[in-house]
Design an enzyme around this catalytic site. Structure first.
Site, short mmCIF file in Angstrom:
data_model
loop_
_atom_site.label_atom_id
_atom_site.label_comp_id
_atom_site.label_asym_id
_atom_site.label_seq_id
_atom_site.Cartn_x
_atom_site.Cartn_y
_atom_site.Cartn_z
N GLU A 124 39.11 38.31 46.15
CA GLU A 124 39.55 39.70 46.18
C GLU A 124 38.29 40.61 45.68
OE1 GLU A 124 40.83 43.85 44.40
OE2 GLU A 124 39.81 42.00 43.53
N GLU A 125 37.83 40.18 44.80
CA GLU A 125 36.73 41.09 44.16
C GLU A 125 35.31 41.00 44.80
OE1 GLU A 125 37.12 42.52 41.47
OE2 GLU A 125 38.63 41.27 40.05
N HIS A 178 36.25 42.96 34.52
CA HIS A 178 34.96 42.30 35.16
C HIS A 178 33.68 42.07 34.18
CE1 HIS A 178 36.18 44.79 38.82
NE2 HIS A 178 36.99 43.86 38.57
N ASP A 200 42.58 40.64 34.86
CA ASP A 200 42.18 41.02 36.28
C ASP A 200 41.80 39.45 36.89
OD1 ASP A 200 41.23 41.90 38.66
OD2 ASP A 200 39.54 42.82 37.73
N ASP A 223 47.99 43.78 40.84
CA ASP A 223 46.71 43.53 40.17
C ASP A 223 46.67 44.11 39.10
OD1 ASP A 223 43.99 43.03 40.00
OD2 ASP A 223 43.37 44.20 41.87
N HIS A 281 45.76 38.65 42.86
CA HIS A 281 44.44 37.82 43.35
C HIS A 281 44.26 36.80 42.31
CE1 HIS A 281 41.43 39.92 41.11
NE2 HIS A 281 42.00 40.91 41.37
C1 IPO Z 1 42.07 48.77 39.61
C2 IPO Z 1 43.14 48.76 40.26
C3 IPO Z 1 43.88 50.05 40.05
C4 IPO Z 1 43.32 51.19 39.38
I1 IPO Z 1 44.26 53.10 39.26
C5 IPO Z 1 42.23 51.10 38.77
C6 IPO Z 1 41.55 49.63 38.89
C7 IPO Z 1 41.27 47.26 39.56
C8 IPO Z 1 40.62 47.01 40.77
N1 IPO Z 1 39.76 47.80 41.23
C9 IPO Z 1 40.04 45.62 40.65
O1 IPO Z 1 39.11 45.59 39.88
N2 IPO Z 1 40.80 44.39 41.12
O2 IPO Z 1 40.38 43.34 40.93
ZN ZN Z 2 38.92 43.29 39.60
#
Ligand code: IPO
Ligand code: ZN
Length: 404
Positions: free
Chosen positions: A267-268, A372, A233, A295, A213
């Site tokens: 995505e977020e 984040h 991220d 990701d 993303h």
């Molecule tokens: C994320 C993905 C897998 C795991 I295990 C923990 C965390 C990040 C996801 N939640 C995110 O913020 N993507 O943008």
């Molecule tokens: Zn994220």
């Protein structure tokens, strides 16, 4: 009076009376689907929320209760923040523009795919490509993307980041008639997804999809000018994917199936870009050999190198990914973990019944604490891109073997 006219009249009366009684315009509603654990957490900040439907959904190795919830659109930000704060980075939600879409999302039908053989067949092609892959280009992509003020789906710099990637990919594709690069516009927000397609030589209507993303966010105080570098991220995922494509193009390799690379918008905020695209694929009845989601690839927080997520992913394809690691990246240690409902764009493909995998940079318990926030920078992932290179190599091996 004809029945058509009668209906029109009744409709007008209804509309007029609704408008008259409202006084102020009705607030815009939104729907989400969300896993049970995350739902119980958001109830503590928004106790008025109730589920309109709940269903126990099966995942590869168990089941999870998922709720469809209706809310004011303005509440979405609060909810995203509450999930982040109370559940760590784990768990998420999927946004839906209507009640029927939300209810449909609870209904996880699976496509029965034509049996296909996963396997290691193209060592001759894969090995030289992997040997030619480097950290430097990954670093430049991460630095370029994280230099935008933010890549928020609704902000000006979020749009600029998407345009920047479009030009970067166009440069990679220059001179190749069989490669096209495009923006995919979405309804309701200005950020576009970006796609690069290498048209297959003899199975052009079958796709190997790799995605990451493009957008970034901070949990608290998101605005036009808020700093959300999103280096890990998910500039890292976009950068790993871009390096895989660069090396593939550089080798002159022509895939039999089409290879479709996507940098998703939004995505977020409920997997909105990827849901659009996965639904378009299904509507067009496109055949998909497999989907890989990257990701977060550049923060090594746990002992193993790659953690394969086992929930909302495809077990057979996960086994193939493990096979690819064994064959092409034997020095890497593989682990397994879960991340809950709607945690990244893989869930959008899984929801449409397509086989998807998500190799992740760390374990659930030890993931990057800066995501984040304005501290998600390359420096805070150790100032190197060695970890992201592993995922880039895995993606390149995946593209070549599955497109053969
Ligand atoms: C994320 C993905 C897998 C795991 I295990 C923990 C965390 C990040 C996801 N939640 C995110 O913020 N993507 O943008
Ligand atoms: Zn994220």
């Amino acid at each position: 009076m004809t029945s058509g006219l009668l209906k029109l009249c009744l409709f007008s009366i209804l509309c007029l009376s609704l408008a008259a009684s409202a006084g102020s315009p009705p607030r815009k509603r939104a729907w989400i689907t969300i896993g049970d654990a995350a739902f119980r957490q958001i109830k503590t900040v928004a106790p008025e929320l109730t589920s309109i439907e709940s269903r126990q959904v099966r995942v590869e190795d168990g089941s999870e209760k998922v709720h469809a919830v209706v809310l004011d659109e303005g509440k979405l930000v609060t909810i995203a923040a509450a999930i982040h704060q109370r559940m760590g980075q784990c768990g998420g939600f999927m946004y839906h523009a209507s009640e029927s879409e939300a209810r449909a999302a609870l209904d996880r039908r699976r496509f029965v795919l034509p049996a296909r053989l996963y396997g290691i067949h193209r060592r001759d092609v894969v090995e030289p490509i992997l040997a030619n892959m480097q950290e430097k280009p990954i670093e430049s992509t991460i630095l370029a993307l994280s230099a935008f003020t933010n890549r928020y789906y609704a902000s000006k710099s979020g749009v600029e980041a998407s345009n920047w990637l479009l030009s970067a990919w166009r440069e990679l594709a220059a001179g190749r008639e069989d490669i096209s690069v495009a923006l995919v516009a979405h309804k309701g927000y200005p950020q576009s997804s970006v796609t690069l397609t290498i048209t297959g030589t003899d199975l052009a209507d079958e796709y190997v999809v790799v995605g990451a993303h493009l957008d970034s966010i901070i949990s608290f105080g998101m605005s036009e000018t808020a700093r959300a570098p999103g280096a890990d991220d998910d500039a890292s995922g976009v950068a790993s994917m871009t390096e895989a494509i660069r090396a593939l193009i550089d080798s002159g390799y022509r895939p039999r199936r089409s290879i479709h690379v996507i940098a998703y918008a939004a995505e977020e905020v409920g997997l909105r870009g990827s849901q659009d695209i996965a639904k378009q694929f299904k509507q067009a009845n496109r055949k998909v050999a497999g989907v890989l989601q990257l990701d977060m690839t550049n923060y090594k927080g746990a002992p193993n190198d790659i953690y394969l997520l086992t929930d909302y992913t495809n077990a057979a394809q996960n086994a193939f990914i493990a096979e690819l690691v064994g064959a092409y990246l034997p020095e890497l240690k593989l682990g397994y973990d879960k991340c809950g409902y709607g945690c990244s764009d893989h869930a959008s493909w899984d929801a449409q019944g397509y086989p998807v995998s998500m190799p992740f940079e760390s374990s659930f318990a030890r993931d990057n604490p800066t995501i984040h926030t304005s501290r998600d920078t390359l420096a805070n992932s150790g100032g190197q891109t060695a970890h992201a290179l592993k995922f880039a190599r895995l993606a390149a091996a995946y593209m070549v073997e599955l497109s053969f």
